[in-house]
Design an enzyme around this catalytic site. Structure first.
Site, mmCIF file in Angstrom:
data_model
loop_
_atom_site.group_PDB
_atom_site.id
_atom_site.type_symbol
_atom_site.label_atom_id
_atom_site.label_comp_id
_atom_site.label_asym_id
_atom_site.label_seq_id
_atom_site.Cartn_x
_atom_site.Cartn_y
_atom_site.Cartn_z
ATOM 1 N N ASP A 88 14.466 43.305 84.600
ATOM 2 C CA ASP A 88 15.373 43.118 83.923
ATOM 3 C C ASP A 88 15.216 42.527 82.798
ATOM 4 O OD1 ASP A 88 18.621 43.775 84.640
ATOM 5 O OD2 ASP A 88 18.372 41.705 83.701
ATOM 6 N N ASN A 127 23.492 42.431 73.163
ATOM 7 C CA ASN A 127 24.357 43.687 72.974
ATOM 8 C C ASN A 127 25.472 43.114 72.145
ATOM 9 O OD1 ASN A 127 23.495 46.410 73.143
ATOM 10 N ND2 ASN A 127 23.812 46.246 75.387
ATOM 11 N N HIS A 147 25.274 47.476 69.633
ATOM 12 C CA HIS A 147 24.665 48.316 70.716
ATOM 13 C C HIS A 147 23.406 49.112 70.109
ATOM 14 C CE1 HIS A 147 27.357 48.199 74.119
ATOM 15 N NE2 HIS A 147 28.276 47.777 73.383
ATOM 16 N N ASP A 174 19.881 49.310 71.964
ATOM 17 C CA ASP A 174 19.166 50.369 72.117
ATOM 18 C C ASP A 174 17.684 50.478 71.763
ATOM 19 O OD1 ASP A 174 21.421 51.702 73.164
ATOM 20 O OD2 ASP A 174 21.931 53.211 71.732
ATOM 21 N N GLU A 206 19.757 48.050 81.906
ATOM 22 C CA GLU A 206 18.603 47.334 81.131
ATOM 23 C C GLU A 206 17.597 47.000 82.167
ATOM 24 O OE1 GLU A 206 21.869 46.222 81.665
ATOM 25 O OE2 GLU A 206 21.718 44.072 81.980
#
Ligand SMILES: [Mg+2]
Length: 316
Positions: free
Chosen positions: A185, A193, A198, A202, A229
């Site tokens: 993770d 984020n 965002h 990404d 994630e």
């Protein structure tokens, strides 16, 4: 289908010549078919059913032209064996036969053949039929590989992970060999984020996935996107020491990216945490038990400050 178009035009994304296997006990037939196909296809040849099966196990073709009448093992038997074998991929089989009885034709289709060609072979007919079926097969392959991939990161997706897990679990059960799962993770990804946006988030997912993918060495090791994630690294035939080593290398590969993360509580760079579970599957154990155990270790790694690995070995 327009036979003037090249196979590459018909199958966008094709990066190699399609593989055709010709199986016939008469070398004169093999030579004739090879002449027809050698430019467009990577052709392999077998003069007996047994040889064909051995070659398929090592390197399955995209399509097979299979003689029905052969000594020892006829085409029907080869087809039956191919279906029973757990081949890594399935491919279409076209029967080639001197018999043109309707009952032979019916039997060929019952055996799972996609088509049926009678001798004497007409080059135009055999060429058209092979092209039609190989284009369908390769188009399906491409669709399937899209369906297995995570669109954002390019690693395998959750659906494929579930399939791989079942497959490797059964294999480990049969071989009594260890299977390790690392759940990963990205630390403080929500904060990342929120602060960087965002699109930046990404990009991090892609970069992290790419860095980790390069750590994997063996053909059966896999990295999948497990959730938002979260990633899952499945390591068949790997014991707890091997998995721990791999997890440390995954953490390091992400640290080396040196992605600034000013809003992380564990330093100024983006990091990941990992939970490992290893098992030699015994009766009564399940794949979902392995996933739950790795998830619990991931929770421990988070709880213990992140950017670290926690590990458990499940006893049989
Ligand atoms: Mg024959």
């Amino acid at each position: 289908m327009n036979s003037g178009q090249s196979l590459a035009e018909l199958i966008p994304g094709l990066t190699r010549k399609p593989r055709l296997m010709i199986v016939d006990d008469q070398t004169v037939i093999i030579r004739m078919l090879n002449e027809i196909f050698k430019n467009e296809f990577e052709v392999s040849m077998a003069t007996s059913g047994r040889q064909a099966l051995d070659m398929c196990a090592a390197n399955p073709p995209d399509i097979m032209l299979l003689d029905v009448t052969m000594p020892d093992m006829d085409g029907y038997e080869v087809c039956t064996a191919l279906k029973a074998d757990n081949l890594p991929e399935k491919f279409p089989v076209i029967f080639v036969t001197g018999r043109s009885d309707v009952s032979d034709e019916v039997r060929a289709f019952e055996m799972g053949a996609v088509d049926f060609i009678t001798k004497p072979i007409n080059p135009v007919v055999v060429h058209a039929r092979v092209r039609t079926h190989v284009v369908l097969k390769l188009q399906q392959d491409i669709l399937r590989s899209f369906a297995m991939k995570d669109g954002l990161t390019g690693v395998t997706n959750r659906r494929r992970f579930d399939e791989l897990m079942q497959q490797h679990w059964r294999q480990a059960q049969r071989d009594k060999s260890p299977l390790s799962l690392i759940l990963i993770d990205i630390d403080h990804f929500k904060q990342y984020n929120d602060h960087y946006g965002h699109q930046a988030g990404d990009k991090v997912l892609r970069d992290v996935a790419n860095a980790m993918r390069l750590v994997l060495q063996r053909p059966h090791d896999s990295l999948s996107r497990y959730g938002g994630e979260e990633f899952a690294c499945l390591l068949p035939g790997t014991d707890e020491a091997g998995a721990a080593f791999m997890a440390q290398r995954l953490l390091e590969s992400v640290r080396l990216l040196a992605i600034p993360h000013e809003f992380s509580s564990s330093g100024s760079l983006l990091t990941i945490s990992a939970g490992i579970a290893t098992v030699i599957p015994a009766v009564g154990q399940t794949a979902s038990g392995l996933i739950a155990a790795a998830d619990e270790q991931l929770y421990c790694a988070k709880h213990d400050g992140r950017n670290c690995v926690r590990q458990v070995v499940l006893s049989g």
